[in-house]
Design an enzyme around this catalytic site. Structure first.
Site, PDB file in Angstrom:
ATOM      1  N   LYS A 204      22.599  90.872  38.500  1.00 43.97           N
ATOM      2  CA  LYS A 204      21.272  91.065  37.933  1.00 43.97           C
ATOM      3  C   LYS A 204      21.419  91.211  36.430  1.00 43.97           C
ATOM      4  O   LYS A 204      22.076  92.125  35.932  1.00 43.97           O
ATOM      5  CB  LYS A 204      20.629  92.315  38.515  1.00 43.97           C
ATOM      6  CG  LYS A 204      19.304  92.640  37.853  1.00 43.97           C
ATOM      7  CD  LYS A 204      18.547  93.675  38.611  1.00 43.97           C
ATOM      8  CE  LYS A 204      17.235  93.987  37.909  1.00 43.97           C
ATOM      9  NZ  LYS A 204      16.456  94.961  38.660  1.00 43.97           N
ATOM     10  N   LYS A 262      19.900  86.998  39.793  1.00 44.48           N
ATOM     11  CA  LYS A 262      18.564  87.241  39.269  1.00 44.48           C
ATOM     12  C   LYS A 262      18.589  87.395  37.757  1.00 44.48           C
ATOM     13  O   LYS A 262      19.450  88.120  37.267  1.00 44.48           O
ATOM     14  CB  LYS A 262      18.051  88.527  39.919  1.00 44.48           C
ATOM     15  CG  LYS A 262      16.802  89.098  39.320  1.00 44.48           C
ATOM     16  CD  LYS A 262      16.502  90.421  39.964  1.00 44.48           C
ATOM     17  CE  LYS A 262      15.259  90.993  39.330  1.00 44.48           C
ATOM     18  NZ  LYS A 262      14.955  92.307  39.826  1.00 44.48           N
ATOM     19  N   TYR A 327       7.278  84.333  43.757  1.00 42.84           N
ATOM     20  CA  TYR A 327       5.853  84.670  43.838  1.00 42.84           C
ATOM     21  C   TYR A 327       5.028  83.461  44.267  1.00 42.84           C
ATOM     22  O   TYR A 327       3.840  83.585  44.529  1.00 42.84           O
ATOM     23  CB  TYR A 327       5.374  85.214  42.482  1.00 42.84           C
ATOM     24  CG  TYR A 327       6.138  86.482  42.103  1.00 42.84           C
ATOM     25  CD1 TYR A 327       5.761  87.712  42.646  1.00 42.84           C
ATOM     26  CD2 TYR A 327       7.262  86.435  41.278  1.00 42.84           C
ATOM     27  CE1 TYR A 327       6.481  88.860  42.333  1.00 42.84           C
ATOM     28  CE2 TYR A 327       7.977  87.581  40.965  1.00 42.84           C
ATOM     29  CZ  TYR A 327       7.589  88.785  41.508  1.00 42.84           C
ATOM     30  OH  TYR A 327       8.309  89.915  41.218  1.00 42.84           O
TER      31      TYR A 327
HETATM   32  C1  PBG Z   1      14.040  97.055  38.981  1.00 38.18           C
HETATM   33  C2  PBG Z   1      13.556  95.706  39.315  1.00 38.18           C
HETATM   34  C3  PBG Z   1      13.122  94.754  38.392  1.00 38.18           C
HETATM   35  C4  PBG Z   1      12.734  93.633  39.092  1.00 38.18           C
HETATM   36  C5  PBG Z   1      12.940  93.882  40.451  1.00 38.18           C
HETATM   37  N1  PBG Z   1      13.457  95.181  40.571  1.00 38.18           N
HETATM   38  C6  PBG Z   1      12.961  94.817  36.924  1.00 38.18           C
HETATM   39  C7  PBG Z   1      13.826  95.616  36.089  1.00 38.18           C
HETATM   40  O1  PBG Z   1      15.049  95.610  36.219  1.00 38.18           O
HETATM   41  O2  PBG Z   1      13.277  96.280  35.212  1.00 38.18           O
HETATM   42  C8  PBG Z   1      12.181  92.414  38.434  1.00 38.18           C
HETATM   43  C9  PBG Z   1      11.557  91.386  39.272  1.00 38.18           C
HETATM   44  C10 PBG Z   1      10.677  90.457  38.540  1.00 38.18           C
HETATM   45  O3  PBG Z   1      10.637  90.421  37.299  1.00 38.18           O
HETATM   46  O4  PBG Z   1       9.978  89.715  39.222  1.00 38.18           O
HETATM   47  N2  PBG Z   1      14.738  97.727  39.952  1.00 38.18           N
END
Ligand code: PBG
Length: 330
Positions: A204, A262, A327
């Site tokens: 991530k 991600k 989405y």
């Molecule tokens: C945080 C989390 C995030 C997303 C999913 N879980 C954002 C972040 O790390 O601040 C982002 C998903 C998206 O942008 O669609 N646990």
């Protein structure tokens, strides 16, 4: 008479593009609804859903309207959802204590979905950002400049137990703390949840692409000097790919069942490398910013929605993703 110009070539790849049926025969990858997971935002209350301004077409749902959303998923052939709670600010705190409430909004939503649609795969988000007053995915030290790893992991393990108890099929830690997959697996097994799977947000990245999501769940900084949260102390640097492979290997070793990359679109090299290195299924998350960029261009008449949607998902699939959180799922 002038001779017609003719190339002396034997190989003409265009033969395979002569008709749609030939194109279909030669197709190398295909996104199917059954490969898709719909992320859904949930909120308290009885009044119906409310649209999220930075994500045109996407709403926050009450538990009731979430159930209607599940129906839509099933009729579209999409069999999995990933709910994210918009937690009332009065339940947010520095220690994220609401995350351990078995009757939290998230856990009630999981229970309701599994009760009405036992066949829907529910992927529970495991992270503290909906519950911390500062919006970080963990507990801050006293100076407020570093997320405490082990203290955070202890809470994540507890949170996973609650989600498993509520009926989640997967717990999906999205926090990037060290050692959380092993700790969660151990906690689940000790409490008899041996069949609850772990979808690990393994690679991530610390991306600008999460801003609309943070509006959606209400974790973005409100007012003050800081406009965007800085998660570089735990999420990966966009410049690195070997580091992502290290994270993927660790999560696999610690007992993850599915590995996730991600965002998706700007990280297709990571998706394809992960696919080569691991035999676990690979998930990719087409995040909120990817969605909103496409929708913004569509709103301006600069891109065609159907084609942009399709192509963005096709390329994620082609790169090697087995499943895609998007989405656009419905
Ligand atoms: C945080 C989390 C995030 C997303 C999913 N879980 C954002 C972040 O790390 O601040 C982002 C998903 C998206 O942008 O669609 N646990």
């Amino acid at each position: 008479m002038e001779e017609k110009f003719k190339l002396d070539i034997k190989k003409r790849p265009r033969r395979l593009r002569k008709s749609q049926r030939i194109l279909d025969l030669c197709r190398e990858s295909e996104v199917r609804p059954s490969n898709l997971i719909l992320p859904v935002f949930i909120k308290e209350g009885k009044k119906g859903s409310e649209e999220i301004p930075s994500m045109p077409g996407i709403s926050r749902h009450t538990i009731d309207s979430l159930l209607r959303e599940c129906e839509k998923c099933l009729s579209a052939g999409v069999g999995a959802i990933a709910p994210f709670p918009n937690v009332n600010p009065k339940y947010k705190s520095k220690d994220a204590s609401e995350s351990l409430n078995s009757k939290s909004l998230a856990n009630r939503a999981i229970e309701a979905v599994k009760k009405h649609f036992p066949e829907i795969v529910v992927i529970a988000d495991i992270a503290l950002d909906p519950y911390t007053s500062h919006g970080h995915d963990g507990i801050l030290n006293d100076r407020g400049d570093w997320i405490l790893n082990d203290e955070t992991v202890e809470i994540l393990a507890g949170m996973s137990l609650m989600a498993a108890h509520a009926g989640a099929d997967f717990v999906a830690p999205s926090d990037m703390m060290d050692g959380r997959i092993g700790a969660i697996r151990e906690a689940l097994d000790e409490c008899g949840f041996t069949d609850t799977a772990i979808m690990a947000y393994s690679a991530k990245y610390s991306s600008c692409m999460y801003s609309p999501f943070r509006d959606a769940i209400g974790s973005a900084p409100k007012g003050g000097k800081v406009k965007y949260l800085d998660k570089r102390g735990y999420q990966l640097s966009p410049t690195n790919s070997r580091e992502a492979m290290k994270e993927i290997a660790l999560d696999e070793e610690e007992g993850a069942d599915v590995l996730m990359v991600k965002p998706a679109g700007w990280y297709l090299d990571i998706v394809s490398e992960a696919k080569k290195r691991s035999n676990l299924p690979i998930a990719a998350y087409q995040v909120s910013g990817e969605y909103s960029m496409i929708m913004a261009a569509v709103k301006n008449g600069w891109l065609d929605l159907e084609r942009a949607k399709r192509e963005s998902l096709d390329s994620i699939k082609r790169a090697g993703a087995d499943m895609i959180l998007t989405y656009f799922a419905i």
